[in-house]
Every structure is written in structure tokens, then in C-alpha cells.
Design an enzyme around this catalytic site. Structure first.
Site, PDB file in Angstrom:
ATOM      1  N   LYS A 190     -19.521 -25.397  -0.228  1.00 27.73           N
ATOM      2  CA  LYS A 190     -18.266 -24.705  -0.512  1.00 27.73           C
ATOM      3  C   LYS A 190     -18.499 -23.196  -0.724  1.00 27.73           C
ATOM      4  O   LYS A 190     -19.633 -22.735  -0.777  1.00 27.73           O
ATOM      5  CB  LYS A 190     -17.587 -25.362  -1.717  1.00 27.73           C
ATOM      6  CG  LYS A 190     -17.088 -26.790  -1.413  1.00 27.73           C
ATOM      7  CD  LYS A 190     -16.057 -26.772  -0.342  1.00 27.73           C
ATOM      8  CE  LYS A 190     -15.371 -28.018   0.135  1.00 27.73           C
ATOM      9  NZ  LYS A 190     -15.761 -29.338  -0.155  1.00 27.73           N
TER      10      LYS A 190
HETATM   11  C1  LIG Z   1     -15.211 -30.762  -0.378  1.00 27.20           C
HETATM   12  C2  LIG Z   1     -13.827 -31.279  -0.537  1.00 27.20           C
HETATM   13  C3  LIG Z   1     -13.477 -32.170  -1.564  1.00 27.20           C
HETATM   14  C4  LIG Z   1     -14.483 -32.821  -2.452  1.00 27.20           C
HETATM   15  O1  LIG Z   1     -15.225 -31.925  -3.202  1.00 27.20           O
HETATM   16  P1  LIG Z   1     -16.541 -32.449  -3.949  1.00 27.20           P
HETATM   17  O2  LIG Z   1     -16.828 -31.331  -4.907  1.00 27.20           O
HETATM   18  O3  LIG Z   1     -17.588 -32.610  -2.900  1.00 27.20           O
HETATM   19  O4  LIG Z   1     -16.219 -33.711  -4.641  1.00 27.20           O
HETATM   20  C5  LIG Z   1     -12.141 -32.536  -1.701  1.00 27.20           C
HETATM   21  N1  LIG Z   1     -11.211 -32.067  -0.872  1.00 27.20           N
HETATM   22  C6  LIG Z   1     -11.498 -31.223   0.140  1.00 27.20           C
HETATM   23  C7  LIG Z   1     -10.392 -30.737   1.017  1.00 27.20           C
HETATM   24  C8  LIG Z   1     -12.817 -30.832   0.351  1.00 27.20           C
HETATM   25  O5  LIG Z   1     -13.123 -30.041   1.381  1.00 27.20           O
END
Ligand SMILES: *Cc1c(COP(=O)(O)O)cnc(C)c1O
Length: 382
Positions: A190
């Protein structure tokens, strides 16, 4: 060609420079690995970055999936209830909602933002609806005003999955600084990472207290004592809770990343504009509907005018050492959600067949971007 294969361009490349490693090492040397002062500092710095005012607070969690799960609990959704979600998002969001026992109902998206279409949401509302999930795809704010209007009319809560939109602005205000329950991800790829991590923003002090209990196995935590590393033994357990708190080492890594977020954000915006400049006018592709001004992009996505080209196109990129991805396939096709009620999902179907994600990193050279764009163009300009 051989050089290109020796030097493949990955879809993601998190920044893990010396300051990130130093921050992790310091936290490890300290020896207190649990919920403590570093978690609190990360939350305070997040509140500052997100420009939160009055009673609005950040509660960190160990993932965004955990954050969305807790947001759904806070929204009061459980067995017998429904939560309206776009099918066009990462299934982590759907899993987090359905983990409460609530049933997902799939709404369509709109072309303008690729987020939930308020009209489609409205058409799905019943007596059983408890909440609406809004997703900011690729970092582009969805139609929050439209969704909030539909929600307010029926007294529903709005859970924002802002996993892609850390730092983006909606009408000048940071995503998370307005509205109801906003969830962020600090997962491995992210915009900023704490290796694994997430956060919920809420304006409601009662929600904050409940979130502190929910993320720490239902314990009536005196959170300020925890932040000062006082272990307590005379607590009560007041509700079903989860093991969702963010520990010291991820918080330290998150802090080191947050210190660099303005650079990451500016770079990502600049790279997306460079891509746009190199790709605009290429026959057979469409660019995202944004100038990136208020968007901190998490992924750079193009749409193919002919979806049938996608497998060949992705293979063409791969042969040139360029990784690509698909965000997202549409969760209504997965076996687990096959029987779920849904609106007409024509836009979801079209878009999910056409999207291809290209490499976007916090640091990229012009020549890397040019190589990706060249590989894209060479497929359509044959
Ligand atoms: C990455 C992501 C998540 C989940 O995030 P995590 O921190 O990996 O649990 C949820 N929704 C979207 C749209 C994502 O891209």
C-alpha cells in the site's frame, strides 16, 4: 530484449530504505513489542496527517481487513442484516463484512469514479440494510455526497474502504477527515506500509472506546495506561473482541513511512501524469478519469477498449519484463458469494473485464516508466 528480461519491472516495490530498517531495529531493541507508546505515536501522527478535527480519532489495527471487520461490527451489522458493497473491490473487504455474519448485497459502480453508484445502492436498500460500503478505487474518491445522501435518508452507516486512498482529498478534505467510519490499509504494497497494518477513523468518542475494546479481545482497556506500557490485571471483559491491535514494530515502521508520505504521494502523482502523457491517444486504451490533482494514486490502471485483448496484452507485457495485474475481477463471481442478492452489474462486468494495472512504485525512474509505456504502446501500434 534479454536485458529487459534480466531486469523485470514488478507491479509494486515498497520503499524499504535504511530509515525504515533503523526504525524497525530500534523498536526491536527496545523489547516492548505489544501495544504501547509507538502505537499511540503512530495514531497521533496519522491524525495530524489526515487533518482530523474535534473529536475525530484514529484507532490502528493489524490490517485493513480487521479495520473493516470492526467497522462493520460498530455499524451494528450481524446475522440477518445486509451490507451493500460494490462487487468491484478487493475481496478482503467483502470477507471482513461477511465475517460478522451479515450478508453482502452487491451494487454496481459508476463510470465517473469506478466507485459505488448511489442509484444502484438505493435500489438495493431493504429493512435489513445496516450499512453501505464505499470504496475509493485506485485512490479516486467515489461519489461520497451521493452515497451519504442515500445513507442519511435511511439512517444507515457508511463504511469507507479507503485502502487505496491514503492521502487523497475529496472536495479539498482528506479522505477520513469527514464522514462516518473510514478504514485504511498499511499492508505490504500500500501507499505507506507498516508491513501489515490498518486503521479506522471515527468522529464518535463512543466508537473509539468500543474500538479499543474490540481490537483487544474485549478487554475494558484503559488505553492511556496501555500506551504507557502498564500491564493491567484487574480488567473486565465486556464484549466479544478480537486480537487486532497494532504492535510496536509495525507502528515504528509505519511512522518511518509516514515521515516520507509527501514524497511518496508527489512521486506517485507525477508518475501517473507521465504515464498519461506517454499513453494518451494510444488506440485501444482508455485512461483513468482523473488529473490526479486530489488523488494520491495507489495503482495506475488503464482500460482496454476490447476486453478480449487482455490475456494477450498481459502476456505481451510479461514477455517485455513488465508485470501487470487485474484490480478487480468482481467478487459476485466467487463461489462463496454466488447466491448473494445483487443489482444489475453491467458496469462492474464491463470494467472488470477491461482493467489492467501497470507498475507504480514510490520511486521510479523516467526510463522505467518509458519502458512500461513503450511495452503498452507496442501492443496496440503493431
Ligand atoms: C489491500 C486492500 C484491503 C485489505 O487490506 P489489508 O491491510 O491487506 O487487510 C481491503 N480493501 C482494498 C480495496 C484493498 O486494496
Amino acid at each position: 530484449m534479454i536485458n529487459e528480461l534480466a531486469d523485470p519491472i514488478p507491479l509494486y516495490r515498497p520503499y524499504l530504505g535504511q530509515e525504515v530498517k533503523d526504525a524497525a531495529a530500534l523498536a526491536l531493541d527496545d523489547g516492548w513489542l505489544g501495544l504501547g507508546p509507538l502505537t499511540e505515536r503512530f495514531e497521533l501522527e496519522l491524525e495530524r496527517y489526515l487533518e482530523l478535527r474535534s473529536q475525530r480519532r484514529v484507532v490502528t489495527t493489524n490490517s485493513c481487513t480487521a479495520a473493516i471487520h470492526l467497522a462493520t461490527v460498530i455499524a451494528g451489522a450481524g446475522p440477518g442484516d445486509e451490507v451493500i458493497c460494490p462487487a468491484f473491490t478487493y475481496v478482503a473487504g467483502h470477507q471482513a463484512v461477511s465475517a460478522t455474519g451479515a450478508t453482502i448485497v452487491f451494487c454496481d459502480i459508476e463510470e465517473k469514479t469506478l466507485g459505488a453508484d448511489p442509484m444502484s445502492v438505493q435500489a438495493l436498500i431493504t429493512e435489513r440494510t445496516k450499512a453501505i460500503m464505499a470504496v475509493h478505487y485506485a485512490g479516486m474518491p467515489c461519489d461520497l455526497d451521493g452515497i451519504r445522501a442515500v445513507a442519511d435518508e435511511r439512517g444507515l452507516r457508511v463504511i469507507e474502504d479507503a485502502a487505496h486512498a491514503f492521502g487523497s482529498r475529496h472536495q479539498g478534505a482528506r479522505i477520513g477527515s469527514t464522514g462516518d467510519l473510514t478504514c485504511f490499509s498499511f499492508g505490504p504494497v500500500k501507499t505507506i506500509t507498516s508491513l501489515e497494518g490498518g486503521a479506522i477513523v471515527t468522529p464518535d468518542p463512543d466508537d473509539v472506546q468500543r474500538l479499543h475494546e474490540l481490537r483487544l479481545i474485549g478487554v475494558t482497556a484503559d488505553t492511556s495506561a496501555r500506551y504507557e506500557r502498564n500491564r493491567m490485571w484487574d480488567y473486565d471483559v465486556v464484549r466479544q473482541g478480537y486480537r487486532y491491535h497494532l504492535g510496536a514494530v509495525p507502528a515504528a515502521i509505519g511512522l518511518s513511512q509516514l515521515a516520507m508520505v509527501d514524497t511518496f504521494a508527489t512521486n506517485r502523482q507525477r508518475y501517473c501524469r507521465t504515464y498519461d502523457g506517454l499513453l494518451v491517444g494510444t488506440p485501444g486504451i482508455q485512461l483513468m478519469p482523473t488529473d490526479w490533482h486530489d488523488v494520491v494514486p495507489y495503482i495506475y490502471v488503464i482500460r482496454l477498449e476490447d476486453a478480449a485483448n487482455r490475456p494477450g496484452f498481459m502476456q505481451h507485457l510479461k514477455q517485455r519484463g513488465v508485470a501487470s495485474g487485474i484490480h478487480f475481477m468482481g467478487a459476485h463471481h466467487y463461489s462463496f458469494y454466488e447466491g448473494n442478492r445483487r443489482d444489475d452489474l453491467s458496469i462492474t462486468e464491463a470494467v472488470s473485464a477491461e482493467v489492467v494495472t501497470l507498475p507504480l512504485h514510490p520511486f521510479m525512474s523516467d526510463s522505467t516508466i518509458e519502458r512500461v509505456a513503450g511495452a503498452v504502446r507496442s501492443f496496440f501500434e503493431r
